[in-house]
Design an enzyme around this catalytic site. Structure first.
Site, PDB file in Angstrom:
ATOM      1  N   GLU A 141      -6.768   4.742   7.918  1.00 26.31           N
ATOM      2  CA  GLU A 141      -6.604   6.158   7.569  1.00 26.31           C
ATOM      3  C   GLU A 141      -7.875   6.713   6.918  1.00 26.31           C
ATOM      4  O   GLU A 141      -8.197   7.888   7.088  1.00 26.31           O
ATOM      5  CB  GLU A 141      -5.365   6.326   6.666  1.00 26.31           C
ATOM      6  CG  GLU A 141      -4.084   6.130   7.488  1.00 26.31           C
ATOM      7  CD  GLU A 141      -2.929   5.494   6.743  1.00 26.31           C
ATOM      8  OE1 GLU A 141      -2.929   5.498   5.494  1.00 26.31           O
ATOM      9  OE2 GLU A 141      -2.016   4.984   7.419  1.00 26.31           O
TER      10      GLU A 141
ATOM     11  N   GLU B 263      -5.093  -4.824  10.684  1.00 21.17           N
ATOM     12  CA  GLU B 263      -4.060  -3.809  10.826  1.00 21.17           C
ATOM     13  C   GLU B 263      -4.299  -3.036  12.119  1.00 21.17           C
ATOM     14  O   GLU B 263      -5.093  -2.074  12.132  1.00 21.17           O
ATOM     15  CB  GLU B 263      -4.106  -2.821   9.659  1.00 21.17           C
ATOM     16  CG  GLU B 263      -3.816  -3.428   8.312  1.00 21.17           C
ATOM     17  CD  GLU B 263      -3.257  -2.385   7.343  1.00 21.17           C
ATOM     18  OE1 GLU B 263      -2.088  -2.486   6.990  1.00 21.17           O
ATOM     19  OE2 GLU B 263      -4.000  -1.464   6.979  1.00 21.17           O
TER      20      GLU B 263
ATOM     21  N   ASN C 162       0.869  -1.182   0.000  1.00 19.96           N
ATOM     22  CA  ASN C 162       0.000   0.000   0.000  1.00 19.96           C
ATOM     23  C   ASN C 162       0.905   1.230   0.000  1.00 19.96           C
ATOM     24  O   ASN C 162       1.516   1.552   1.020  1.00 19.96           O
ATOM     25  CB  ASN C 162      -0.904  -0.025   1.243  1.00 19.96           C
ATOM     26  CG  ASN C 162      -1.736   1.242   1.368  1.00 19.96           C
ATOM     27  OD1 ASN C 162      -1.779   2.063   0.455  1.00 19.96           O
ATOM     28  ND2 ASN C 162      -2.404   1.405   2.509  1.00 19.96           N
ATOM     29  N   TRP C 163       0.970   1.889  -1.150  1.00 19.29           N
ATOM     30  CA  TRP C 163       1.899   3.027  -1.277  1.00 19.29           C
ATOM     31  C   TRP C 163       1.354   4.304  -0.655  1.00 19.29           C
ATOM     32  O   TRP C 163       2.048   5.322  -0.621  1.00 19.29           O
ATOM     33  CB  TRP C 163       2.214   3.283  -2.752  1.00 19.29           C
ATOM     34  CG  TRP C 163       2.927   2.167  -3.433  1.00 19.29           C
ATOM     35  CD1 TRP C 163       3.385   0.996  -2.854  1.00 19.29           C
ATOM     36  CD2 TRP C 163       3.302   2.088  -4.818  1.00 19.29           C
ATOM     37  NE1 TRP C 163       4.005   0.217  -3.799  1.00 19.29           N
ATOM     38  CE2 TRP C 163       3.965   0.857  -5.017  1.00 19.29           C
ATOM     39  CE3 TRP C 163       3.131   2.942  -5.901  1.00 19.29           C
ATOM     40  CZ2 TRP C 163       4.456   0.473  -6.260  1.00 19.29           C
ATOM     41  CZ3 TRP C 163       3.624   2.555  -7.137  1.00 19.29           C
ATOM     42  CH2 TRP C 163       4.285   1.334  -7.312  1.00 19.29           C
ATOM     43  N   LYS C 164       0.095   4.288  -0.243  1.00 18.05           N
ATOM     44  CA  LYS C 164      -0.540   5.484   0.343  1.00 18.05           C
ATOM     45  C   LYS C 164      -0.327   6.690  -0.588  1.00 18.05           C
ATOM     46  O   LYS C 164      -0.348   6.518  -1.807  1.00 18.05           O
ATOM     47  CB  LYS C 164      -0.003   5.714   1.762  1.00 18.05           C
ATOM     48  CG  LYS C 164      -0.141   4.426   2.603  1.00 18.05           C
ATOM     49  CD  LYS C 164       0.024   4.616   4.057  1.00 18.05           C
ATOM     50  CE  LYS C 164      -0.128   3.257   4.758  1.00 18.05           C
ATOM     51  NZ  LYS C 164      -0.100   3.344   6.191  1.00 18.05           N
TER      52      LYS C 164
ATOM     53  N   SER D  81       3.688  -2.041  10.253  1.00 19.89           N
ATOM     54  CA  SER D  81       5.140  -2.112  10.465  1.00 19.89           C
ATOM     55  C   SER D  81       5.747  -3.472  10.127  1.00 19.89           C
ATOM     56  O   SER D  81       6.647  -3.940  10.824  1.00 19.89           O
ATOM     57  CB  SER D  81       5.490  -1.696  11.905  1.00 19.89           C
ATOM     58  OG  SER D  81       5.127  -0.348  12.126  1.00 19.89           O
TER      59      SER D  81
ATOM     60  N   HIS E 141      -9.479   1.156   5.147  1.00 20.31           N
ATOM     61  CA  HIS E 141      -8.176   1.347   5.805  1.00 20.31           C
ATOM     62  C   HIS E 141      -8.361   2.301   6.985  1.00 20.31           C
ATOM     63  O   HIS E 141      -9.171   3.235   6.903  1.00 20.31           O
ATOM     64  CB  HIS E 141      -7.171   1.916   4.801  1.00 20.31           C
ATOM     65  CG  HIS E 141      -5.775   1.893   5.336  1.00 20.31           C
ATOM     66  ND1 HIS E 141      -5.319   2.829   6.226  1.00 20.31           N
ATOM     67  CD2 HIS E 141      -4.761   1.018   5.145  1.00 20.31           C
ATOM     68  CE1 HIS E 141      -4.065   2.541   6.559  1.00 20.31           C
ATOM     69  NE2 HIS E 141      -3.701   1.448   5.901  1.00 20.31           N
TER      70      HIS E 141
ATOM     71  N   GLY F  31       2.694   2.463  10.658  1.00 20.20           N
ATOM     72  CA  GLY F  31       3.635   3.566  10.489  1.00 20.20           C
ATOM     73  C   GLY F  31       4.402   3.938  11.741  1.00 20.20           C
ATOM     74  O   GLY F  31       5.052   4.973  11.783  1.00 20.20           O
TER      75      GLY F  31
ATOM     76  N   GLY G  15       3.024  -1.154   4.244  1.00 24.15           N
ATOM     77  CA  GLY G  15       3.031   0.270   3.917  1.00 24.15           C
ATOM     78  C   GLY G  15       4.442   0.724   3.571  1.00 24.15           C
ATOM     79  O   GLY G  15       4.942   0.479   2.476  1.00 24.15           O
ATOM     80  N   GLY G  16       5.106   1.356   4.525  1.00 23.84           N
ATOM     81  CA  GLY G  16       6.421   1.978   4.293  1.00 23.84           C
ATOM     82  C   GLY G  16       7.414   1.084   3.556  1.00 23.84           C
ATOM     83  O   GLY G  16       8.072   1.538   2.604  1.00 23.84           O
TER      84      GLY G  16
END
Ligand code: 13P
Length: 254
Positions: A98, A167, A9-11, A212, A96, A173, A233-234
């Site tokens: 977010e 999640e 997930n590149w956000k 993470s 998600h 993050g 993610g990251g």
């Protein structure tokens, strides 16, 4: 055996140049692909066309990070399921944390999107998870149950077309992943809860862990019996890390 998934997930990160560089590296990687482990990237909408061009014919699928709850119409700023299909998406992330936190998405809205996604030929990836405060006050199971129930109420034939991603919000993050044991405990609970309604499906449904996930903890997480891969993610923005996480999942699965 359940299918496994490694999803990036590149956000809201990236540029034309970085997307091209990242996808070119992912495509040309020497990590042997596995038919049992699906690789998916979720770029921002505006990079879907470029992603489609670069990935068509490869072993990597692409997906959207969200979609509209309506089929079409005067909904400024929204993107429909049919548009995502036109750009070759087969999956879509929904709910998600977010989206829930910053854009007020409710379980009802997310269930509406879930149904529309399946009707449009997309596989929804339903994201659920508790906050730190909820975990500390021992509400984790109640929160997850609530987040799941609206989608489950759509009926087994709809719900079974999705994928689930646990999640925990406190792990997203932050660099603090749930431990493999903590995550396994929740995944086991989720299967038990689903089994109350749909016992066969509870065993078949892929449940991914996100929060993470990095090359140094992926293997331990994926070794857990109820964890079927990861939503990353990251680390998914770094080709080397994403490939290593994928390779770890493949090595455990094969
Ligand atoms: P991080 O891997 O950066 O914690 O993000 C997880 C996530 O939100 C994936 O959807």
């Amino acid at each position: 055996m359940r299918k496994k998934f490694i999803i990036g997930n590149w956000k809201m990160y990236g540029s034309k140049a970085s997307v091209k560089a990242l996808l070119t590296t992912l495509k040309s990687s020497s990590v042997p692909p596995s038919v049992n482990v699906n690789r998916i990237v979720c770029p921002p909408y505006v990079f879907l066309a470029e992603t489609q061009t670069l990935l068509e014919g490869s072993q990597i699928a692409w997906a959207a990070q969200n979609m509209a709850a309506e089929r079409e119409g005067a909904y400024t700023g929204e993107i429909s399921a049919a548009m995502l299909r036109e750009f070759g998406c087969r999956y879509v992330l929904l709910g998600h944390s977010e989206r829930r936190t910053y854009y007020g998405e409710t379980d009802d809205l997310i269930a509406k999107k879930f149904k529309l996604a399946t009707e449009s030929g997309l596989t929804p990836i339903l994201c659920i998870g508790e906050t730190l405060k909820q975990r500390q006050s021992e509400q984790t199971e109640a929160v997850l149950q609530r987040q799941l129930d609206k989608a489950m109420a759509l009926g087994e034939s709809v719900f079974q077309q999705g994928i689930l991603a646990y999640e925990p919000v406190w792990a997203i993050g932050t660099g603090v992943s749930a431990s493999a044991e903590q995550a396994q405990k929740v995944h086991q609970f989720l299967r038990q809860h689903i089994a109350l309604h749909y016992s066969d499906l509870a065993q078949k449904l892929p449940i991914l862990y996100g929060g993470s996930v990095k090359p140094d903890n992926a293997k331990a997480l994926f070794q857990m019996p109820d964890i079927d891969g990861g939503l990353i993610g990251g680390a998914s923005l770094h080709a080397h890390d994403f490939l290593q996480i994928y390779g770890d999942c493949v090595s455990i699965t094969n």
